[in-house]
Structures are given as C-alpha cells and as structure tokens.
Design an enzyme around this catalytic site. Structure first.
Site, PDB file in Angstrom:
ATOM      1  CG  ASN A  63     -12.052  50.917  53.683  1.00 31.70           C
ATOM      2  OD1 ASN A  63     -11.291  51.491  54.436  1.00 31.70           O
ATOM      3  ND2 ASN A  63     -11.666  50.474  52.504  1.00 31.70           N
ATOM      4  CB  ILE A  64     -14.432  46.439  57.835  1.00 30.28           C
ATOM      5  CG1 ILE A  64     -14.202  47.534  58.889  1.00 30.28           C
ATOM      6  CG2 ILE A  64     -13.987  45.066  58.365  1.00 30.28           C
ATOM      7  CD1 ILE A  64     -15.140  47.438  60.090  1.00 30.28           C
ATOM      8  CD  GLU A  65     -11.195  46.180  50.978  1.00 35.93           C
ATOM      9  OE1 GLU A  65     -10.267  45.370  50.769  1.00 35.93           O
ATOM     10  OE2 GLU A  65     -11.370  47.221  50.317  1.00 35.93           O
ATOM     11  CB  CYS A  77     -18.383  52.222  52.657  1.00 38.69           C
ATOM     12  SG  CYS A  77     -18.581  51.663  50.970  1.00 38.69           S
ATOM     13  CD  GLU A  91     -18.067  56.810  52.929  1.00 34.20           C
ATOM     14  OE1 GLU A  91     -17.733  55.605  53.089  1.00 34.20           O
ATOM     15  OE2 GLU A  91     -17.759  57.476  51.925  1.00 34.20           O
ATOM     16  CB  CYS A 114     -20.495  54.345  47.294  1.00 37.56           C
ATOM     17  SG  CYS A 114     -21.240  53.395  48.622  1.00 37.56           S
ATOM     18  CB  CYS A 131     -22.303  55.395  51.948  1.00 39.57           C
ATOM     19  SG  CYS A 131     -21.279  53.975  52.370  1.00 39.57           S
TER      20      CYS A 131
HETATM   21  N1  THU Z   1     -15.110  52.632  50.079  1.00 37.30           N
HETATM   22  C1  THU Z   1     -15.475  53.340  51.193  1.00 37.30           C
HETATM   23  O1  THU Z   1     -15.144  52.969  52.313  1.00 37.30           O
HETATM   24  N2  THU Z   1     -16.196  54.468  51.018  1.00 37.30           N
HETATM   25  C2  THU Z   1     -16.576  54.978  49.809  1.00 37.30           C
HETATM   26  O2  THU Z   1     -17.215  56.012  49.758  1.00 37.30           O
HETATM   27  C3  THU Z   1     -16.211  54.269  48.582  1.00 37.30           C
HETATM   28  C4  THU Z   1     -15.472  53.002  48.744  1.00 37.30           C
HETATM   29  C5  THU Z   1     -14.295  51.427  50.260  1.00 37.30           C
HETATM   30  C6  THU Z   1     -14.979  50.131  49.951  1.00 37.30           C
HETATM   31  C7  THU Z   1     -13.787  49.246  49.643  1.00 37.30           C
HETATM   32  O3  THU Z   1     -13.272  48.728  50.865  1.00 37.30           O
HETATM   33  C8  THU Z   1     -12.756  50.190  49.066  1.00 37.30           C
HETATM   34  O4  THU Z   1     -13.166  51.487  49.425  1.00 37.30           O
HETATM   35  C9  THU Z   1     -12.596  50.103  47.560  1.00 37.30           C
HETATM   36  O5  THU Z   1     -13.826  50.188  46.934  1.00 37.30           O
END
Ligand code: THU
Length: 131
Positions: A42-44, A53, A55, A86, A89
């Site tokens: 995941n890259i925010e 996310c 995935e 989620c 995804c």
């Molecule tokens: N996130 C994912 O990478 N995959 C998921 O299935 C659910 C959430 C990440 C998004 C965000 O960077 C962090 O988790 C918190 O929501």
C-alpha cells in the site's frame, strides 16, 4: 501452488509499505497463470484519497508486465488478524480474474483461503466490453 511461499512474498512486500498516515502496512503477492509472482504494497498520500491498496498495486504491477491471467493472491496486513481485500480491490481484481483464489495470512503463519466470488458474488460487469 506453494501457499507458504506466496505468503512469504506478501510479507516481504508488506515491509516496504509506504503508510505514514495509517501506519497500517499491507503486502500482496499475486500469482500469474505463468507462475510468475507480482508483489505490491500500500502506498499512501497526504491527500488520503489518493492512496492505493497493496492488492491493486500488485495487480497493476502484473498488468504492466504483460500478465493478464491469475491463479491466486496472498495478502498480509499489520496486526494479529486476517486482512481481507477491500471492495474496491475485489472489483478491480474481478476484471481480470473472477475465479481468483484469495489467501489471507496472519502473523502466526496461519492462513485461510476463499474465492473472489465468495467475497464479491456480484461484481459489476458491463454487458459489452472492448479489450
Ligand atoms: N489497505 C490495503 O492495502 N489493502 C486492503 O485490503 C485494505 C486496506 C491499506 C489502505 C491504507 O493504506 C491502509 O491499508 C489503511 O486503510
């Protein structure tokens, strides 16, 4: 398929997560029909809604390398419990692999597996598509 190896790749991707806002690290490893594994984390972003996310990062990594058919995805997240992909995804994964196997792993090296169609039984699909 070597589930433990796929989960291990997800764990490696999890370690390189860029998640300074949520502090929630996620890693995914997507197994292509070719046998190649594509990872993603995941890259925010400081504009939170632009975050992506793990995935989808893994899927886009794979598509960008020319693979379009997939067998399974393994997902690992921060904390003791399982992380389920989620809805966004699941929808994006369904575009390429509606029968995808989804493996969720925890920190105790336990895992569960599902089909994408268990988690998203009615993915949105246009009746006519160009590709
Ligand atoms: N996130 C994912 O990478 N995959 C998921 O299935 C659910 C959430 C990440 C998004 C965000 O960077 C962090 O988790 C918190 O929501």
């Amino acid at each position: 398929m070597d589930v433990a190896a796929l989960l291990q790749e997800a764990g490696k991707a999890q370690q390189i997560s860029y998640s300074p806002y949520s502090r929630f690290k996620v890693g995914a490893a997507l197994l292509g029909k070719s046998g190649q594994v594509y990872t993603g984390t995941n890259i925010e972003n400081s504009s939170y809604g632009l975050s992506i996310c793990a995935e989808r990062t893994a899927l886009f990594n794979a598509i960008n390398q020319g693979e379009r058919e997939f067998q399974a995805i393994a997902v690992k997240g921060s904390g003791k419990g399982y992380i389920y992909p989620c809805g966004a995804c699941l929808q994006v994964l369904a575009e390429f692999a509606p029968q995808l196997q989804i493996i969720v792993g925890n920190e105790q090296d336990e895992w569960e597996d599902y089909l994408l169609s268990d988690l998203l039984p009615q993915a949105f699909k246009l009746s006519s598509q160009e590709g």
